[in-house]
Design a protein around this motif. Structure first.
Motif, PDB file in Angstrom:
ATOM      1  N   CYS A  80      42.101 -14.357  12.686  1.00 45.51           N
ATOM      2  CA  CYS A  80      42.964 -13.550  11.813  1.00 45.51           C
ATOM      3  C   CYS A  80      44.452 -13.748  12.052  1.00 45.51           C
ATOM      4  O   CYS A  80      45.269 -13.051  11.431  1.00 45.51           O
ATOM      5  CB  CYS A  80      42.616 -12.066  11.970  1.00 45.51           C
ATOM      6  SG  CYS A  80      40.986 -11.642  11.342  1.00 45.51           S
ATOM      7  N   HIS A  81      44.814 -14.686  12.933  1.00 49.82           N
ATOM      8  CA  HIS A  81      46.246 -14.924  13.161  1.00 49.82           C
ATOM      9  C   HIS A  81      46.459 -16.359  13.622  1.00 49.82           C
ATOM     10  O   HIS A  81      46.321 -16.668  14.808  1.00 49.82           O
ATOM     11  CB  HIS A  81      46.797 -13.946  14.206  1.00 49.82           C
ATOM     12  CG  HIS A  81      48.288 -13.944  14.302  1.00 49.82           C
ATOM     13  ND1 HIS A  81      49.030 -12.790  14.356  1.00 49.82           N
ATOM     14  CD2 HIS A  81      49.205 -14.962  14.361  1.00 49.82           C
ATOM     15  CE1 HIS A  81      50.323 -13.076  14.444  1.00 49.82           C
ATOM     16  NE2 HIS A  81      50.443 -14.403  14.449  1.00 49.82           N
ATOM     17  N   THR A 122      37.172 -19.785   8.569  1.00 47.61           N
ATOM     18  CA  THR A 122      38.141 -18.978   7.832  1.00 47.61           C
ATOM     19  C   THR A 122      39.281 -18.600   8.764  1.00 47.61           C
ATOM     20  O   THR A 122      39.052 -18.276   9.935  1.00 47.61           O
ATOM     21  CB  THR A 122      37.499 -17.688   7.279  1.00 47.61           C
ATOM     22  OG1 THR A 122      36.434 -18.031   6.384  1.00 47.61           O
ATOM     23  CG2 THR A 122      38.516 -16.828   6.543  1.00 47.61           C
ATOM     24  N   ARG A 124      43.336 -16.491   8.760  1.00 47.75           N
ATOM     25  CA  ARG A 124      44.444 -15.812   8.091  1.00 47.75           C
ATOM     26  C   ARG A 124      45.713 -16.445   8.656  1.00 47.75           C
ATOM     27  O   ARG A 124      46.037 -16.267   9.819  1.00 47.75           O
ATOM     28  CB  ARG A 124      44.381 -14.307   8.376  1.00 47.75           C
ATOM     29  CG  ARG A 124      45.317 -13.471   7.533  1.00 47.75           C
ATOM     30  CD  ARG A 124      45.131 -11.983   7.767  1.00 47.75           C
ATOM     31  NE  ARG A 124      45.371 -11.603   9.157  1.00 47.75           N
ATOM     32  CZ  ARG A 124      45.739 -10.396   9.556  1.00 47.75           C
ATOM     33  NH1 ARG A 124      45.878  -9.416   8.672  1.00 47.75           N
ATOM     34  NH2 ARG A 124      45.932 -10.129  10.827  1.00 47.75           N
ATOM     35  N   LYS A 136      46.613 -24.171   1.812  1.00 45.99           N
ATOM     36  CA  LYS A 136      45.449 -23.460   1.276  1.00 45.99           C
ATOM     37  C   LYS A 136      44.999 -24.085  -0.049  1.00 45.99           C
ATOM     38  O   LYS A 136      43.799 -24.336  -0.266  1.00 45.99           O
ATOM     39  CB  LYS A 136      45.826 -21.997   1.073  1.00 45.99           C
ATOM     40  CG  LYS A 136      44.884 -21.205   0.196  1.00 45.99           C
ATOM     41  CD  LYS A 136      45.547 -19.905  -0.255  1.00 45.99           C
ATOM     42  CE  LYS A 136      44.975 -19.478  -1.581  1.00 45.99           C
ATOM     43  NZ  LYS A 136      45.645 -18.301  -2.135  1.00 45.99           N
ATOM     44  N   PHE A 150      43.563 -17.627   4.150  1.00 47.25           N
ATOM     45  CA  PHE A 150      44.229 -16.490   3.530  1.00 47.25           C
ATOM     46  C   PHE A 150      45.681 -16.556   4.006  1.00 47.25           C
ATOM     47  O   PHE A 150      45.967 -16.355   5.189  1.00 47.25           O
ATOM     48  CB  PHE A 150      43.567 -15.172   3.935  1.00 47.25           C
ATOM     49  CG  PHE A 150      42.176 -15.017   3.393  1.00 47.25           C
ATOM     50  CD1 PHE A 150      41.956 -14.364   2.192  1.00 47.25           C
ATOM     51  CD2 PHE A 150      41.085 -15.545   4.069  1.00 47.25           C
ATOM     52  CE1 PHE A 150      40.669 -14.234   1.669  1.00 47.25           C
ATOM     53  CE2 PHE A 150      39.802 -15.427   3.563  1.00 47.25           C
ATOM     54  CZ  PHE A 150      39.585 -14.767   2.353  1.00 47.25           C
ATOM     55  N   ASP A 203      48.202 -14.307  -0.105  1.00 47.55           N
ATOM     56  CA  ASP A 203      47.003 -13.464  -0.118  1.00 47.55           C
ATOM     57  C   ASP A 203      47.188 -12.217   0.735  1.00 47.55           C
ATOM     58  O   ASP A 203      46.396 -11.281   0.655  1.00 47.55           O
ATOM     59  CB  ASP A 203      45.800 -14.234   0.456  1.00 47.55           C
ATOM     60  CG  ASP A 203      45.585 -15.554  -0.239  1.00 47.55           C
ATOM     61  OD1 ASP A 203      45.247 -15.531  -1.424  1.00 47.55           O
ATOM     62  OD2 ASP A 203      45.776 -16.608   0.401  1.00 47.55           O
ATOM     63  N   VAL A 204      48.167 -12.247   1.619  1.00 45.59           N
ATOM     64  CA  VAL A 204      48.448 -11.159   2.542  1.00 45.59           C
ATOM     65  C   VAL A 204      49.958 -11.179   2.796  1.00 45.59           C
ATOM     66  O   VAL A 204      50.575 -12.241   2.705  1.00 45.59           O
ATOM     67  CB  VAL A 204      47.652 -11.314   3.862  1.00 45.59           C
ATOM     68  CG1 VAL A 204      47.996 -12.621   4.557  1.00 45.59           C
ATOM     69  CG2 VAL A 204      47.873 -10.141   4.803  1.00 45.59           C
ATOM     70  N   LYS A 206      53.034 -10.561   5.458  1.00 45.88           N
ATOM     71  CA  LYS A 206      53.330 -10.467   6.889  1.00 45.88           C
ATOM     72  C   LYS A 206      54.773 -10.000   7.055  1.00 45.88           C
ATOM     73  O   LYS A 206      55.700 -10.598   6.498  1.00 45.88           O
ATOM     74  CB  LYS A 206      53.147 -11.849   7.535  1.00 45.88           C
ATOM     75  CG  LYS A 206      53.769 -12.031   8.916  1.00 45.88           C
ATOM     76  CD  LYS A 206      52.926 -11.440  10.028  1.00 45.88           C
ATOM     77  CE  LYS A 206      53.489 -11.791  11.405  1.00 45.88           C
ATOM     78  NZ  LYS A 206      53.441 -13.216  11.728  1.00 45.88           N
ATOM     79  N   LEU A 377      39.922  -8.578   6.588  1.00 45.61           N
ATOM     80  CA  LEU A 377      40.310  -9.382   5.432  1.00 45.61           C
ATOM     81  C   LEU A 377      39.933  -8.730   4.107  1.00 45.61           C
ATOM     82  O   LEU A 377      40.402  -9.149   3.049  1.00 45.61           O
ATOM     83  CB  LEU A 377      39.655 -10.767   5.497  1.00 45.61           C
ATOM     84  CG  LEU A 377      40.084 -11.698   6.623  1.00 45.61           C
ATOM     85  CD1 LEU A 377      39.247 -12.968   6.601  1.00 45.61           C
ATOM     86  CD2 LEU A 377      41.558 -12.042   6.526  1.00 45.61           C
TER      87      LEU A 377
END
Length: 423
Positions: A80-81, A122, A124, A136, A150, A203-204, A206, A377
């Protein structure tokens, strides 16, 4: 004519049947249950898991079989990071002036493939120059091989914040950064910065509510955004259906981010008891990145960075695992994340060892990178576990990670969305 029609139907049926793949699993960790299943068949069809059968089902002559009877099978791992466009080195500060976007993009292709082949199907990507969005798209288009991404695009922070490129340099070296660059002050500029990243394909979102480790002359414990500013970011992102991840080291910046409504705290190095209490109250996720702290501290001790950075890096490395242990023991929700790019891509698995060393059981560590990460996610119906209807993201390793978590590095099979990338 009738016979020809029947023959065509039979051939079509055989083609459809041949799309199926049977995966024979010696051991199966499904990402949700604490129990390990033995001698299981996973049926994959058209990129998704269609069935899970006890025992080794008869595949007949028309179904492809993948024999993993001697392996441990898991869902594709989720980090996730990460920062797929970056890699810290002795040249990192100089590269701001020497590398073009094209250079960075070409380099990131290799990092993406390494990550995928390490079993992380997957990720992020929490931003940088915005090239993560292009990466991506290239992966989704099939131009290059890499994990499902993501992407956050450009990191959003205040002037003088963690992503302001001019920190510590003469003002006349850099142009004045603004919302187009992710540098924004006040509600109006922050709203614009968020919308610009969404327009670019993020998609997210930060943000950085405190300073970071790698700015010249910055203190990473200081808060750099107000609660109201953070709320503006979160409200705008939520309007578009996006979540907000927040880089935060210092306790006050963490507290403001939680109260502002972010979905996750990244690093959280100096979180205090009040922060932990608020994270539990608000259901905020914690993405610890222990390996990043260890790696940058080690590099600092080797003389990679100037003193102003080295001191922060060593302090980060000395504290981050202790913070993780405290947060886990207190019951904070934890999703796996490494900050890959602060260390070599493809070695994301090292985080598992540090998590277990700090007191998290191996199965919980695995869940943090599977079902928990998928929940963070917002993709738990698609990713993060071996279950009917889920995307066929499946990996296999030599060894038993529940007995020895270090064996999770021994990836021998990788399938993403039904396509095999390592066998």
């Amino acid at each position: 004519m009738k016979k020809l029609f029947v023959l065509v139907l039979i051939c079509f049926a055989q083609i459809v049947q041949a799309q199926k793949t049977y995966i024979y699993c010696g051991k199966l960790i499904d990402g949700i249950s604490n129990a390990v299943q033995k001698q299981v068949t996973i049926v994959v069809d058209s990129g998704r898991i269609k069935n899970i059968i006890n025992g080794y089902a008869d595949a007949g002559n028309t179904i492809k079989v993948i024999d993993l009877k001697s392996k441990t099978v898991l869902p594709g791992l989720i980090d996730c990071h990460v920062h797929l466009e970056a890699i810290l080195s002795t040249n990192t500060l100089l590269e701001v002036f020497t590398l073009t976007d094209a250079d960075i993009a070409y380099r990131s292709v290799n990092f993406a493939k390494r990550t995928l082949l390490a079993g992380f199907t997957t990720v992020r990507d929490l931003g940088g120059s915005g090239i993560d969005i292009n990466l991506k798209k290239a992966i989704e288009s099939g131009w290059i091989e890499g994990p499902r991404v993501f992407a956050a695009g450009k990191i959003i922070s205040s002037s003088g914040g963690a992503s302001d490129p001019s920190n510590g340099f003469r003002d006349d070296i850099f142009h004045h950064s603004g919302p187009n660059d992710g540098i924004a002050d006040g509600r109006d500029e922050l709203v614009k910065a968020v919308r610009l990243q969404i327009k670019a394909g993020a998609d997210v979102i930060k943000i950085a509510s405190t300073g970071g480790v790698f700015e010249l002359g910055d203190n990473n414990k200081k808060a750099k955004l107000t609660i109201d500013e953070i709320k503006a970011v979160v409200e705008t992102a939520n309007d578009y259906g996006l979540k907000v991840a927040c880089h935060a080291h210092g306790a006050e910046g963490i507290r403001r981010a939680i109260l502002g409504g972010v979905t996750s705290i990244e690093h959280g190095t100096y979180m205090d008891d009040e922060d932990i209490k608020l994270m539990k109250q608000y259901g905020t996720w914690y993405v610890p990145t222990i390996i990043a702290g260890k790696a940058v501290a080690d590099s600092a001790k080797k003389g990679y960075y100037p003193p102003v950075i080295a001191g922060k890096a060593i302090a980060f490395g000395n504290q981050i695992q202790k913070t993780f242990a405290k947060a886990y023991k207190a019951g904070v929700k934890i999703a796996f994340g490494t900050d890959a790019g602060a260390f070599d891509h493809g070695k994301n698995y090292l985080e598992f060892g540090y998590m277990v060393e700090a007191g998290m059981p191996p199965m919980e560590a695995i869940k943090s990178a599977t079902s928990n990460a998928a929940i963070l996610l917002g993709k738990e119906n698609e990713l993060g576990s071996i279950g009917n209807g889920k995307l066929a993201d499946i990996i296999a390793i030599d060894g038993d990670p529940l007995n020895d978590i270090s064996t999770i590095k021994n990836v021998v099979f990788v399938m993403k969305g039904g396509t095999i990338y390592l066998k």
